[in-house]
Design a protein around this motif. Structure first.
Motif, PDB file in Angstrom:
ATOM      1  N   LEU A 102      -7.280 -11.325  -2.001  1.00 40.78           N
ATOM      2  CA  LEU A 102      -6.389 -10.700  -2.439  1.00 40.78           C
ATOM      3  C   LEU A 102      -6.314  -9.367  -2.120  1.00 40.78           C
ATOM      4  CD1 LEU A 102      -5.129 -11.991  -5.798  1.00 40.78           C
ATOM      5  CD2 LEU A 102      -4.860 -13.230  -3.219  1.00 40.78           C
ATOM      6  N   ARG A 103      -5.427  -9.030  -1.710  1.00 45.53           N
ATOM      7  CA  ARG A 103      -5.141  -7.493  -0.776  1.00 45.53           C
ATOM      8  C   ARG A 103      -4.560  -6.670  -2.200  1.00 45.53           C
ATOM      9  NH1 ARG A 103      -2.237  -4.722   3.381  1.00 45.53           N
ATOM     10  NH2 ARG A 103      -1.113  -4.898   2.424  1.00 45.53           N
ATOM     11  N   ILE A 104      -4.501  -5.521  -2.558  1.00 43.37           N
ATOM     12  CA  ILE A 104      -4.464  -5.464  -4.087  1.00 43.37           C
ATOM     13  C   ILE A 104      -3.678  -3.712  -4.077  1.00 43.37           C
ATOM     14  CG2 ILE A 104      -3.883  -5.473  -6.540  1.00 43.37           C
ATOM     15  CD1 ILE A 104      -5.730  -7.828  -6.892  1.00 43.37           C
ATOM     16  N   THR A 105      -2.563  -3.349  -3.922  1.00 44.62           N
ATOM     17  CA  THR A 105      -2.369  -1.727  -3.533  1.00 44.62           C
ATOM     18  C   THR A 105      -2.565  -1.485  -5.255  1.00 44.62           C
ATOM     19  OG1 THR A 105      -0.876  -2.209  -1.718  1.00 44.62           O
ATOM     20  CG2 THR A 105      -0.395   0.068  -3.506  1.00 44.62           C
ATOM     21  N   VAL A 106      -3.145  -0.414  -5.014  1.00 44.41           N
ATOM     22  CA  VAL A 106      -3.446   0.125  -6.472  1.00 44.41           C
ATOM     23  C   VAL A 106      -2.389   1.239  -6.733  1.00 44.41           C
ATOM     24  CG1 VAL A 106      -5.414   2.738  -7.498  1.00 44.41           C
ATOM     25  CG2 VAL A 106      -5.951   1.494  -5.779  1.00 44.41           C
ATOM     26  N   GLY A 107      -1.424   1.163  -7.636  1.00 42.52           N
ATOM     27  CA  GLY A 107      -0.116   1.310  -8.396  1.00 42.52           C
ATOM     28  C   GLY A 107      -0.827   2.760  -9.323  1.00 42.52           C
ATOM     29  N   ALA A 140      -2.919  16.562  -6.357  1.00 43.73           N
ATOM     30  CA  ALA A 140      -3.245  15.518  -7.859  1.00 43.73           C
ATOM     31  C   ALA A 140      -2.706  14.354  -7.495  1.00 43.73           C
ATOM     32  CB  ALA A 140      -2.429  16.411  -7.923  1.00 43.73           C
ATOM     33  N   THR A 141      -1.902  14.063  -6.486  1.00 44.84           N
ATOM     34  CA  THR A 141      -1.528  12.316  -6.855  1.00 44.84           C
ATOM     35  C   THR A 141      -3.262  11.599  -6.340  1.00 44.84           C
ATOM     36  OG1 THR A 141      -0.875  12.738  -4.515  1.00 44.84           O
ATOM     37  CG2 THR A 141       1.149  12.904  -6.010  1.00 44.84           C
ATOM     38  N   ARG A 142      -3.803  11.986  -4.512  1.00 46.24           N
ATOM     39  CA  ARG A 142      -4.606  10.963  -4.567  1.00 46.24           C
ATOM     40  C   ARG A 142      -5.847  10.559  -5.260  1.00 46.24           C
ATOM     41  NH1 ARG A 142      -9.288  14.681  -1.880  1.00 46.24           N
ATOM     42  NH2 ARG A 142      -9.541  13.404  -0.579  1.00 46.24           N
ATOM     43  N   SER A 143      -5.838  11.975  -5.947  1.00 45.49           N
ATOM     44  CA  SER A 143      -6.971  12.176  -6.924  1.00 45.49           C
ATOM     45  C   SER A 143      -6.541  11.170  -8.383  1.00 45.49           C
ATOM     46  CB  SER A 143      -7.362  13.669  -7.896  1.00 45.49           C
ATOM     47  OG  SER A 143      -7.725  14.491  -6.888  1.00 45.49           O
ATOM     48  N   ALA A 144      -5.990  10.739  -8.590  1.00 49.18           N
ATOM     49  CA  ALA A 144      -4.955   9.818  -9.564  1.00 49.18           C
ATOM     50  C   ALA A 144      -5.195   8.708  -9.188  1.00 49.18           C
ATOM     51  CB  ALA A 144      -2.983  10.432 -10.204  1.00 49.18           C
ATOM     52  N   VAL A 145      -4.375   8.110  -7.892  1.00 50.94           N
ATOM     53  CA  VAL A 145      -5.131   7.221  -7.408  1.00 50.94           C
ATOM     54  C   VAL A 145      -6.085   6.653  -7.244  1.00 50.94           C
ATOM     55  CG1 VAL A 145      -4.614   5.847  -4.999  1.00 50.94           C
ATOM     56  CG2 VAL A 145      -2.954   7.315  -6.076  1.00 50.94           C
ATOM     57  N   ASN A 169       0.408  -1.437  -0.034  1.00 55.44           N
ATOM     58  CA  ASN A 169       0.105  -0.327   0.320  1.00 55.44           C
ATOM     59  C   ASN A 169       1.340   0.734  -0.197  1.00 55.44           C
ATOM     60  OD1 ASN A 169      -2.031  -1.590   0.209  1.00 55.44           O
ATOM     61  ND2 ASN A 169      -2.811  -1.413   2.365  1.00 55.44           N
ATOM     62  N   GLU A 170       2.165   1.044  -0.448  1.00 56.47           N
ATOM     63  CA  GLU A 170       2.922   2.001  -0.822  1.00 56.47           C
ATOM     64  C   GLU A 170       2.472   3.102  -2.166  1.00 56.47           C
ATOM     65  OE1 GLU A 170       6.800   0.008   0.220  1.00 56.47           O
ATOM     66  OE2 GLU A 170       5.488  -0.245  -1.412  1.00 56.47           O
ATOM     67  N   ASN A 171       2.291   4.728  -1.693  1.00 54.64           N
ATOM     68  CA  ASN A 171       1.856   5.255  -3.259  1.00 54.64           C
ATOM     69  C   ASN A 171       2.551   4.994  -4.394  1.00 54.64           C
ATOM     70  OD1 ASN A 171       1.360   7.244  -4.718  1.00 54.64           O
ATOM     71  ND2 ASN A 171       0.168   8.894  -2.584  1.00 54.64           N
ATOM     72  N   PRO A 172       2.213   4.807  -5.488  1.00 55.93           N
ATOM     73  CA  PRO A 172       2.988   4.882  -6.627  1.00 55.93           C
ATOM     74  C   PRO A 172       3.662   6.148  -7.235  1.00 55.93           C
ATOM     75  CG  PRO A 172       0.577   4.807  -7.176  1.00 55.93           C
ATOM     76  CD  PRO A 172       0.832   5.167  -5.394  1.00 55.93           C
ATOM     77  N   SER A 189      -1.278   9.293   1.623  1.00 48.30           N
ATOM     78  CA  SER A 189      -1.330   9.764   0.909  1.00 48.30           C
ATOM     79  C   SER A 189      -0.581  10.788   0.119  1.00 48.30           C
ATOM     80  CB  SER A 189      -2.385  10.887   1.358  1.00 48.30           C
ATOM     81  OG  SER A 189      -2.476  11.613   2.495  1.00 48.30           O
ATOM     82  N   ARG A 190       0.628  11.073   1.285  1.00 52.08           N
ATOM     83  CA  ARG A 190       2.026  12.196   1.011  1.00 52.08           C
ATOM     84  C   ARG A 190       2.906  11.570   0.601  1.00 52.08           C
ATOM     85  NH1 ARG A 190      -2.288  14.361   4.771  1.00 52.08           N
ATOM     86  NH2 ARG A 190      -2.188  16.263   3.881  1.00 52.08           N
ATOM     87  N   SER A 191       3.136   9.996   0.479  1.00 53.10           N
ATOM     88  CA  SER A 191       4.117   9.277  -0.787  1.00 53.10           C
ATOM     89  C   SER A 191       5.184   9.153   0.397  1.00 53.10           C
ATOM     90  CB  SER A 191       4.445   9.825  -2.267  1.00 53.10           C
ATOM     91  OG  SER A 191       3.150   9.957  -2.583  1.00 53.10           O
ATOM     92  N   LEU A 192       5.491   9.475   1.631  1.00 55.05           N
ATOM     93  CA  LEU A 192       6.309   9.389   2.496  1.00 55.05           C
ATOM     94  C   LEU A 192       6.499   8.340   3.708  1.00 55.05           C
ATOM     95  CD1 LEU A 192       5.891  13.245   3.561  1.00 55.05           C
ATOM     96  CD2 LEU A 192       7.943  12.102   2.190  1.00 55.05           C
ATOM     97  N   ALA A 193       6.623   7.072   3.181  1.00 54.62           N
ATOM     98  CA  ALA A 193       6.549   5.453   3.851  1.00 54.62           C
ATOM     99  C   ALA A 193       7.955   5.676   3.992  1.00 54.62           C
ATOM    100  CB  ALA A 193       5.929   4.452   2.875  1.00 54.62           C
TER     101      ALA A 193
END
Length: 360
Positions: free
Chosen positions: A339-344, A273-278, A32-35, A220-224
């Motif tokens: 299956l849990r599938i991350t949205v890439g 922008a990034t959350r909308s894309a996901v 579940n990392e932000n792509p 949501s901020r891509s800072l894992a």
């Protein structure tokens, strides 16, 4: 097992994080990392904090994280949140650890769903907290009425993990208002991927002194990789967390994490922008999976939870892995066929769908 281990350590069943495999050309859809990359302003702030020679690293960071608390309060300013309502820590996992020790350790057992974030029972084991796991409904939704009973505290994610289902704000308020003598913790690691009109439970904090909302900048901020989390609640709840933190580690966030987190919270354009894309990719992924015969649980997170009508989930996960595509398979009761599938990215999700077409 060693003779030097304490009884606590011998009795622990540790949390198992998502696999971080080292495979070439990997399509990684399991943690579940932000792509998308983080805000360029966050990256610049980190570089700026380092300076030319990194001399700032010889100095301790701000133990209180005052600038970050102010940035969180500013983000939620429309809900009358002030820095005194904010606690910051090294990831939401550390914040939650302090929550369990500081606010959920009472005589009565705490309540959480039977299918939920698997760190919760680990914390209970670590801190000696009794708990009762309440079953989700058949559609994997949380039943708010089930939480209107004697307890030592309540915690649940919203959206829930690993299902992705969202509990409406009215139902959350029902639980909070119905438990005035207990702390209710809403773990909102994925709330930013809900529809724009879905408010955070932070909207209720000013009215309920027993509500604590925990969030993270990992998703949501891509800072894992930066490890920043925070909690929002009544100042007396925040004081409890500060007391635990200052009895454990007075400097949980380093200088680079503080600088990057503040800049990321300030850059709302990149966040939107990034959350909308996901969210857009999630909608397409759900449609594609359903065309292939999957039943997909309604998701408000940056992942989907799906099962195929005729194919074993473990076999599908293994076949995908053979094609260098990693998804998460939980071998647990009720969900062992999901299956849990991350949205890439669109390209990553297309690669997943093409691989599933071959497999099926």
């Amino acid at each position: 097992m060693s003779q030097y281990w304490s009884a606590t350590v011998r009795g622990l069943t540790p949390y198992v994080p998502g696999e971080q495999p080292k495979l070439d050309n990997l399509v990684k859809l399991n943690t579940n990392e932000n792509p998308y990359p983080p805000s360029p302003r966050a990256v610049a702030a980190i570089a700026g904090e380092l300076g030319g020679d990194g001399a700032a690293l010889r100095l301790y960071p701000d133990p209180n994280g005052d600038r970050l608390k102010a940035a969180v309060a500013d983000f939620f300013a429309g809900h009358a949140i002030r820095p005194a309502n904010v606690f910051v820590g090294n990831s939401s996992d550390e914040v939650l650890a302090h929550v369990f020790q500081g606010l959920l350790k009472h005589e009565r057992p705490i309540l959480f769903p039977d299918i939920t974030y698997s760190f919760y029972p680990v914390y209970c084991g670590l801190y000696g907290i009794e708990h009762v796991a309440l079953p989700l409904a058949d559609d994997f939704s949380i039943v708010a009425d089930d939480y209107l009973r004697a307890n030592g505290g309540i915690i649940f994610p919203n959206p829930n993990a690993p299902t992705g289902r969202l509990l409406p704000l009215a139902a959350i308020e029902q639980v909070v208002a119905g438990n005035p003598d207990s702390v209710v913790v809403v773990d909102e690691a994925y709330i930013d991927f809900a529809a724009a009109e879905v408010p955070s439970a932070v909207a209720l904090v000013a009215r309920y002194p027993n509500l604590l909302v925990v969030q993270t900048l990992s998703k949501s901020r891509s800072l894992a990789g930066l490890r920043v989390g925070f909690a929002v609640g009544h100042p007396q709840l925040i004081e409890a967390l500060e007391r635990v933190k200052n009895s454990f580690n007075s400097y949980p966030l380093d200088r680079l994490a503080l600088a990057g987190a503040v800049a990321a919270l300030d850059d709302r354009e990149h966040y939107d922008a990034t959350r909308s894309a996901v969210m857009a990719t999630r909608a397409q992924l759900v449609a594609d999976l359903e065309q292939l015969g999957f039943a997909v649980v309604p998701s408000a997170a940056n992942f989907v939870f799906a099962r195929h009508a005729r194919r074993d989930a473990g076999e599908l996960a293994a076949a995908l892995r053979a094609r260098a595509i990693i998804v998460r398979h939980f071998r647990l009761p009720r969900i062992d066929q999901h299956l849990r599938i991350t949205v890439g990215t669109d390209e990553q999700c297309a690669a997943l769908i093409n691989a599933l077409k071959e497999i099926l």
